[in-house]
Scaffold this motif. Structure first.
Motif, mmCIF file in Angstrom:
data_model
loop_
_atom_site.group_PDB
_atom_site.id
_atom_site.type_symbol
_atom_site.label_atom_id
_atom_site.label_comp_id
_atom_site.label_asym_id
_atom_site.label_seq_id
_atom_site.Cartn_x
_atom_site.Cartn_y
_atom_site.Cartn_z
ATOM 1 N N UNK A 398 0.680 -1.077 0.059
ATOM 2 C CA UNK A 398 -0.035 -0.001 0.045
ATOM 3 C C UNK A 398 0.791 1.212 -0.109
ATOM 4 N N UNK A 399 0.430 2.423 -0.048
ATOM 5 C CA UNK A 399 1.126 3.493 -0.099
ATOM 6 C C UNK A 399 0.682 4.531 1.217
ATOM 7 N N UNK A 400 1.291 5.054 1.935
ATOM 8 C CA UNK A 400 1.229 6.226 3.107
ATOM 9 C C UNK A 400 1.833 7.170 3.076
ATOM 10 N N UNK A 401 1.748 7.966 4.084
ATOM 11 C CA UNK A 401 2.290 9.185 4.306
ATOM 12 C C UNK A 401 2.920 9.100 5.639
ATOM 13 N N UNK A 402 4.069 9.545 5.688
ATOM 14 C CA UNK A 402 5.039 9.770 7.010
ATOM 15 C C UNK A 402 5.226 11.230 7.403
ATOM 16 N N UNK A 403 4.810 11.344 8.368
ATOM 17 C CA UNK A 403 4.831 12.738 8.999
ATOM 18 C C UNK A 403 6.020 12.874 10.275
ATOM 19 N N UNK A 404 6.945 13.600 10.346
ATOM 20 C CA UNK A 404 8.019 13.595 11.429
ATOM 21 C C UNK A 404 8.051 14.816 11.884
ATOM 22 N N UNK A 405 8.048 14.751 13.289
ATOM 23 C CA UNK A 405 8.293 15.941 13.921
ATOM 24 C C UNK A 405 9.860 16.144 14.762
ATOM 25 N N UNK A 406 10.178 17.181 14.353
ATOM 26 C CA UNK A 406 11.730 17.464 14.674
ATOM 27 C C UNK A 406 11.852 18.862 15.554
ATOM 28 N N UNK A 407 12.658 18.442 16.511
ATOM 29 C CA UNK A 407 13.159 19.798 17.241
ATOM 30 C C UNK A 407 13.035 19.845 18.812
ATOM 31 N N UNK A 419 -2.764 18.667 23.572
ATOM 32 C CA UNK A 419 -3.217 19.989 23.661
ATOM 33 C C UNK A 419 -4.064 20.687 22.664
ATOM 34 N N UNK A 420 -3.922 19.991 21.591
ATOM 35 C CA UNK A 420 -4.470 20.598 20.351
ATOM 36 C C UNK A 420 -6.133 20.193 20.291
ATOM 37 N N UNK A 421 -6.841 21.342 20.331
ATOM 38 C CA UNK A 421 -8.289 21.479 20.608
ATOM 39 C C UNK A 421 -8.706 21.329 18.899
ATOM 40 N N UNK A 422 -8.625 20.196 18.405
ATOM 41 C CA UNK A 422 -9.153 20.044 17.048
ATOM 42 C C UNK A 422 -9.249 18.472 16.712
ATOM 43 N N UNK A 423 -9.982 18.125 15.812
ATOM 44 C CA UNK A 423 -10.203 16.745 15.476
ATOM 45 C C UNK A 423 -8.896 16.102 14.632
ATOM 46 N N UNK A 424 -8.082 15.209 15.315
ATOM 47 C CA UNK A 424 -7.080 14.632 14.970
ATOM 48 C C UNK A 424 -7.569 13.288 14.356
ATOM 49 N N UNK A 425 -6.680 12.548 13.636
ATOM 50 C CA UNK A 425 -6.831 11.039 13.135
ATOM 51 C C UNK A 425 -7.236 10.430 14.334
ATOM 52 N N UNK A 426 -8.083 9.312 14.100
ATOM 53 C CA UNK A 426 -8.386 8.385 15.185
ATOM 54 C C UNK A 426 -7.151 7.438 15.529
ATOM 55 N N UNK A 427 -6.701 6.892 14.244
ATOM 56 C CA UNK A 427 -5.640 6.037 14.495
ATOM 57 C C UNK A 427 -4.208 6.493 14.022
ATOM 58 N N UNK A 428 -3.142 6.671 14.769
ATOM 59 C CA UNK A 428 -1.865 6.937 14.393
ATOM 60 C C UNK A 428 -0.783 5.697 14.679
ATOM 61 N N UNK A 429 0.030 5.406 13.711
ATOM 62 C CA UNK A 429 1.139 4.407 13.851
ATOM 63 C C UNK A 429 2.119 5.043 14.079
ATOM 64 N N UNK A 430 2.710 4.793 15.492
ATOM 65 C CA UNK A 430 4.034 5.487 16.006
ATOM 66 C C UNK A 430 4.967 4.708 15.221
ATOM 67 N N UNK A 431 5.800 5.484 14.370
ATOM 68 C CA UNK A 431 6.929 4.980 13.574
ATOM 69 C C UNK A 431 8.109 4.722 14.190
ATOM 70 N N UNK A 444 0.444 7.891 8.296
ATOM 71 C CA UNK A 444 -0.857 8.303 8.309
ATOM 72 C C UNK A 444 -1.227 8.021 7.102
ATOM 73 N N UNK A 445 -2.662 7.977 6.909
ATOM 74 C CA UNK A 445 -3.502 8.034 5.425
ATOM 75 C C UNK A 445 -2.774 9.101 4.715
ATOM 76 N N UNK A 446 -2.312 8.711 3.318
ATOM 77 C CA UNK A 446 -1.979 9.676 2.297
ATOM 78 C C UNK A 446 -3.026 10.653 1.901
ATOM 79 N N UNK A 447 -4.274 10.288 1.710
ATOM 80 C CA UNK A 447 -5.015 11.236 1.564
ATOM 81 C C UNK A 447 -5.086 12.284 2.606
#
Length: 462
Positions: A398-407, A419-431, A444-447
């Motif tokens: 399959x094809x997915x997207x990878x989001x990386x937080x740095x710093x 603390x984010x007061x917004x709707x986040x994806x229900x499922x995250x896979x810790x990479x 995360x889902x590429x779309x």
């Protein structure tokens, strides 16, 4: 200007394909070089192929097997002759390289297959052609006032023979290990004011042409900076620095004024296109600062990369890598046995493709395939799937997207996300997160990736 040992100080300037492909670009380059010469520096330039030429040579290599390459070859030659005319230099300087291209194409056709050594020899001509014109332009510009020398990078950088590497890696994704050479730096400084060489190419101990992997010009520049123990390495490109995320994907991205080596390395590893990770790992031991600047806006400040940056409590940048091939390998009850894992990762190595372990159970592995490798293609990915199926019970692609937080520390990044007061994806896979604990990645889902990127950037970047 001299460095702390009273030896002539060098600055290394790398210009990418988008920064060397017009007369305006070369007028800018001339001004940049002149300014450093006036300050007393010696200048070393690393030169990429003209824009899109590497891709054209890759395509030409494929067509050469059938022998139907004359038309695209003529287009390639015409382009370089036109560039010579634009730059006002003698186009006959290109003749030896054009003849060499024709010779390699004939060898590919006669052999009936495109081998890695032949592919490396052909693709290397992009840098050889463009740098020949670049050196001629600078000689014309400086006339007798400054001494300009063209150098063949294959004489400067020789890769180590690593027996565990397959032939594709040895010829298309090679690694060199340059060390500071004070004697060479002084010798060049006595003979030349400006030296110009190629990015992306090197040689092996047998003298054969090899490549340093795609985006390898950054690596070449860092090799030269290490060799000369330069005062500074500047990467000149079409954007004025590194940003908190890709500005082409998110216009709200902010320029990063300064970042340390480790953080920049994490960004590069995570898919930020500005720098190759090898570029950073080469200069880090010698504390050579890197500045990323725009050739089209030379007066604008860029991003400085050095060791002088403390820990942050906030995420400094967010990298997004889309359309990442993800393989789910069902291995059966003996899936985690060493011999099974050895077979699986041995297959990846045979295909010269990198992989990252995303998640595992007793009977399965989820693996992301590294797509920045020079030989990656959909065809090779399909061949890899077929080969893995001989060892695995089943292979799901399959094809997915990878989001990386740095710093900042991964625990700090997770706290900010909570603390984010917004709707986040229900499922995250810790990479993964690195041993330095300053890198946190999610699958995360590429779309949904761009929407998630925008949301995280809005809330996590200060």
């Amino acid at each position: 200007m001299s460095n702390k040992n009273n030896n002539p100080a060098w600055v290394v300037l790398k210009f990418g394909g988008s920064s060397v492909s017009s007369l305006d670009d070369w007028n800018n380059i001339g001004s940049i070089v002149s300014e450093y010469l006036q300050q007393g520096f010696k200048v070393a330039l690393v030169h990429s192929a003209f824009k899109n030429i590497t891709n054209q040579l890759e395509a030409l290599a494929q067509t050469a097997v059938s022998g139907h390459y004359q038309e695209p070859l003529n287009e390639l030659i015409s382009y370089h002759l036109d560039m010579a005319q634009q730059m006002g230099v003698d186009d006959t300087l290109l003749t030896p390289w054009i003849e060499s291209v024709q010779s390699v194409l004939q060898n590919i056709h006669q052999s009936g297959e495109l081998t890695s050594p032949l592919r490396a020899r052909l693709v290397a001509h992009g840098e050889l052609l463009s740098s020949t014109l670049g050196a001629a332009f600078l000689r014309k510009l400086f006339k007798d006032h400054q001494r300009v020398e063209w150098l063949d990078a294959r004489q400067l950088f020789v890769a180590e023979d690593e027996v565990h590497n397959n032939i594709n890696d040895r010829f298309l994704n090679a690694v060199c290990h340059p060390r500071p050479d004070e004697k060479l730096a002084n010798q060049w400084a006595e003979q030349f004011d400006v030296v110009l060489t190629q990015g992306f190419i090197a040689s092996n101990k047998s003298g054969e042409t090899i490549l340093l992997g795609r985006e390898g010009s950054d690596t070449s520049a860092s090799y030269l900076a290490a060799l000369l123990e330069a005062e500074k390495l500047e990467i000149w490109t079409d954007v004025a620095g590194m940003f908190t995320t890709d500005p082409n994907k998110l216009p709200e991205a902010k320029k990063i004024q300064q970042i340390n080596y480790d953080q920049a390395f994490e960004m590069a590893e995570a898919g930020a296109k500005i720098l190759h990770p090898r570029c950073l790992s080469t200069v880090m031991p010698y504390n050579i600062p890197i500045e990323i600047k725009s050739t089209h806006q030379p007066q604008e400040s860029g991003t400085l990369i050095n060791k002088d940056d403390g820990d942050s409590k906030w995420v400094k940048a967010i990298a997004l890598k889309q359309q990442v091939p993800v393989m789910t390998l069902l291995l059966g009850r003996r899936g985690q046995q060493p011999e099974t894992l050895q077979k699986v990762f041995g297959i990846f190595n045979d295909f010269a493709l990198g992989c990252e372990l995303l998640a595992s159970t007793k009977e399965s592995l989820v693996v992301a395939v590294e797509t920045s490798n020079s030989i990656y293609s959909n065809e090779i990915l399909n061949e890899l799937s077929v080969k893995l199926a001989e060892t695995c019970r089943s292979v799901l692609l399959s094809h997915s997207a990878i989001i990386t937080l740095v710093g900042c520390q991964s625990s700090q990044a997770l706290w900010h996300m909570m603390q984010i007061d917004a709707e986040l994806p229900e499922q995250w896979l810790l990479l993964s997160h690195t041993s330095s604990d300053h890198h946190l990645s999610f699958l995360v889902n590429d779309d949904d990736a761009l929407d998630i990127l925008k949301l995280l950037h809005e809330h996590l970047i200060q």
